[in-house]
Scaffold this motif. Structure first.
Motif, short mmCIF file in Angstrom:
data_model
loop_
_atom_site.label_atom_id
_atom_site.label_comp_id
_atom_site.label_asym_id
_atom_site.label_seq_id
_atom_site.Cartn_x
_atom_site.Cartn_y
_atom_site.Cartn_z
N PHE A 64 41.08 -11.01 -4.83
CA PHE A 64 41.75 -9.72 -4.75
C PHE A 64 41.01 -8.86 -3.73
O PHE A 64 39.79 -8.77 -3.77
CB PHE A 64 41.72 -9.09 -6.15
CG PHE A 64 42.29 -7.71 -6.21
CD1 PHE A 64 43.59 -7.49 -5.83
CD2 PHE A 64 41.53 -6.65 -6.66
CE1 PHE A 64 44.14 -6.22 -5.90
CE2 PHE A 64 42.07 -5.38 -6.73
CZ PHE A 64 43.37 -5.17 -6.34
N VAL A 118 45.77 7.78 -4.27
CA VAL A 118 44.69 6.97 -4.80
C VAL A 118 43.89 6.38 -3.64
O VAL A 118 44.47 5.86 -2.70
CB VAL A 118 45.24 5.83 -5.69
CG1 VAL A 118 44.12 5.01 -6.26
CG2 VAL A 118 46.08 6.39 -6.81
N ASN A 155 39.88 4.32 -2.70
CA ASN A 155 38.65 3.78 -3.28
C ASN A 155 37.41 4.28 -2.55
O ASN A 155 36.37 3.66 -2.59
CB ASN A 155 38.69 2.25 -3.35
CG ASN A 155 38.63 1.60 -2.00
OD1 ASN A 155 38.96 2.21 -1.00
ND2 ASN A 155 38.21 0.36 -1.96
N LEU A 215 45.82 3.72 -1.33
CA LEU A 215 45.16 2.48 -1.74
C LEU A 215 46.07 1.31 -1.38
O LEU A 215 47.25 1.32 -1.68
CB LEU A 215 44.92 2.50 -3.25
CG LEU A 215 44.08 1.38 -3.84
CD1 LEU A 215 42.62 1.60 -3.56
CD2 LEU A 215 44.31 1.29 -5.34
N VAL A 216 45.51 0.31 -0.72
CA VAL A 216 46.28 -0.91 -0.43
C VAL A 216 45.54 -2.10 -1.00
O VAL A 216 44.31 -2.08 -1.10
CB VAL A 216 46.52 -1.12 1.08
CG1 VAL A 216 47.57 -0.18 1.61
CG2 VAL A 216 45.25 -1.01 1.88
N TYR A 217 46.29 -3.09 -1.40
CA TYR A 217 45.63 -4.28 -1.91
C TYR A 217 46.44 -5.54 -1.66
O TYR A 217 47.62 -5.48 -1.34
CB TYR A 217 45.32 -4.15 -3.41
CG TYR A 217 46.49 -3.78 -4.29
CD1 TYR A 217 46.70 -2.45 -4.67
CD2 TYR A 217 47.37 -4.75 -4.76
CE1 TYR A 217 47.76 -2.12 -5.49
CE2 TYR A 217 48.43 -4.42 -5.59
CZ TYR A 217 48.62 -3.10 -5.94
OH TYR A 217 49.66 -2.77 -6.75
N SER A 223 46.52 -9.79 -3.14
CA SER A 223 45.87 -10.75 -4.01
C SER A 223 46.55 -12.11 -3.90
O SER A 223 47.72 -12.21 -3.51
CB SER A 223 45.89 -10.28 -5.46
OG SER A 223 47.13 -10.53 -6.04
N TYR A 259 40.91 -5.03 -1.83
CA TYR A 259 41.48 -3.69 -1.84
C TYR A 259 40.71 -2.76 -0.93
O TYR A 259 39.53 -2.97 -0.65
CB TYR A 259 41.59 -3.14 -3.26
CG TYR A 259 40.30 -2.99 -4.05
CD1 TYR A 259 39.66 -4.09 -4.58
CD2 TYR A 259 39.75 -1.73 -4.27
CE1 TYR A 259 38.50 -3.96 -5.31
CE2 TYR A 259 38.59 -1.59 -5.02
CZ TYR A 259 37.97 -2.71 -5.53
OH TYR A 259 36.82 -2.58 -6.25
N GLY A 260 41.39 -1.74 -0.47
CA GLY A 260 40.78 -0.80 0.46
C GLY A 260 41.65 0.43 0.60
O GLY A 260 42.69 0.55 -0.05
N SER A 274 50.44 -4.92 3.85
CA SER A 274 50.91 -3.73 3.15
C SER A 274 50.41 -2.46 3.82
O SER A 274 51.08 -1.43 3.80
CB SER A 274 50.57 -3.78 1.66
OG SER A 274 49.20 -3.66 1.46
N ARG A 317 47.46 -10.17 3.20
CA ARG A 317 48.44 -9.42 2.39
C ARG A 317 48.09 -7.94 2.35
O ARG A 317 48.97 -7.09 2.40
CB ARG A 317 48.51 -10.00 0.99
CG ARG A 317 49.21 -11.31 1.01
CD ARG A 317 49.39 -11.92 -0.31
NE ARG A 317 49.96 -13.25 -0.08
CZ ARG A 317 50.18 -14.13 -1.02
NH1 ARG A 317 49.91 -13.85 -2.27
NH2 ARG A 317 50.70 -15.30 -0.73
#
Lengths: 148, 109
Positions: free
Chosen positions: A139, B8, B10, A58-60, A62, A141-142, A106, A102
């Motif tokens: 925010f 983790v 999604n 998981l990357v995010y 914000s 995420y993906g 990451s 961002r």
């Protein structure tokens, strides 16, 4: 009298510094988008089956942005008649692109080859008050994919 | 970023792996209040607009905490992955925001 002077100073501060900051931010966004353009980001892929062995994470990313005093003032004028609020559109565009950058950064640090199922969320974390407060968070995420 | 023990994502699967067991919903949440110094700085920053770095950091810390709690819960169930993770943010009072994260704990091969 004093309040009028203060108001003009705040308005000028918001307009001149605010637009200078905005300009340099857009320039930096464009530059980083160029360097990260090799990394594909998709909003699809939720139900896809992956047969090839790969790693995922998981990357995010914000960012919290606030409007300046000038924008707030313009907004209060526009909200009398309604219509497009271009200054806010610009602000939220900045925030979205920055959050996505961002996330991509990451993912790039992770060594990803693609990011799938990208989702955006926006939340107001500080409501408008008389002093010109007001901030919202964008925010993103993906799932980053790293093929072995 | 999440710890290395638990993967983790999604999406509905863990790419390249097969889900062999399902443990149900796991969740984690964290509420943080901004401290007065940050609030003051953000208030000043609000005059010129743009990114409020203090708040970005605060929300990132909160999010890491919520993710960590969710992962701990999954770990205790015996899972090694969490799929279909979603985030929700809400401002529960003027000075505090909650970050809630939830997903399905699974075991993969």
């Amino acid at each position: 009298m004093f309040t009028v002077i203060l108001f003009v100073i705040l308005l000028g501060l918001g307009y001149f510094i605010g637009s200078a900051v905005e300009k340099s931010h857009f320039a930096s966004i464009a530059e980083r988008e160029q360097t990260l353009s090799y990394l594909p980001v998709m909003t699809t892929g939720k139900k896809e089956q992956f047969d090839a062995p790969c790693n995922s994470q998981l990357v995010y990313g914000s960012v919290v942005v606030g409007q300046d005093y000038f924008k707030l003032f313009i907004f209060s004028l526009i909200s009398l008649v309604g219509g497009r609020v271009t200054s806010y559109e610009k602000l939220i565009e900045r925030a979205r692109r920055e959050a996505l950058l961002r996330l991509k950064q990451s993912a790039a640090d992770y060594g990803a080859e693609a990011v799938i199922h990208l989702r955006f969320e926006t939340a107001v974390i500080m409501t408008n008050n008389r002093n010109g407060g007001g901030a919202f968070e964008v925010f993103a995420y993906g799932t980053a994919l790293q093929t072995k | 970023m999440p710890n290395t023990k638990i993967t983790v994502t999604n999406i509905e699967t863990i790419p390249g792996k097969t889900i062999i067991e399902n443990y149900g919903v796991v969740q984690g949440s964290s509420v943080r209040a901004k401290h007065i110094g940050r609030d003051l700085m953000a208030g000043l920053k609000n005059l010129v607009g743009g990114e409020l770095v203090g708040y970005t950091e605060l929300l990132n810390e909160t999010r890491s905490e919520a993710l960590k709690r969710m992962e701990d819960q999954a770990f205790h169930l015996g899972a090694n992955a969490i799929v279909n993770v979603r985030f929700a943010t809400s401002a529960i009072s003027a000075g505090a925001s909650e970050i809630f994260v939830y997903g399905t704990a699974v075991r993969v091969q």
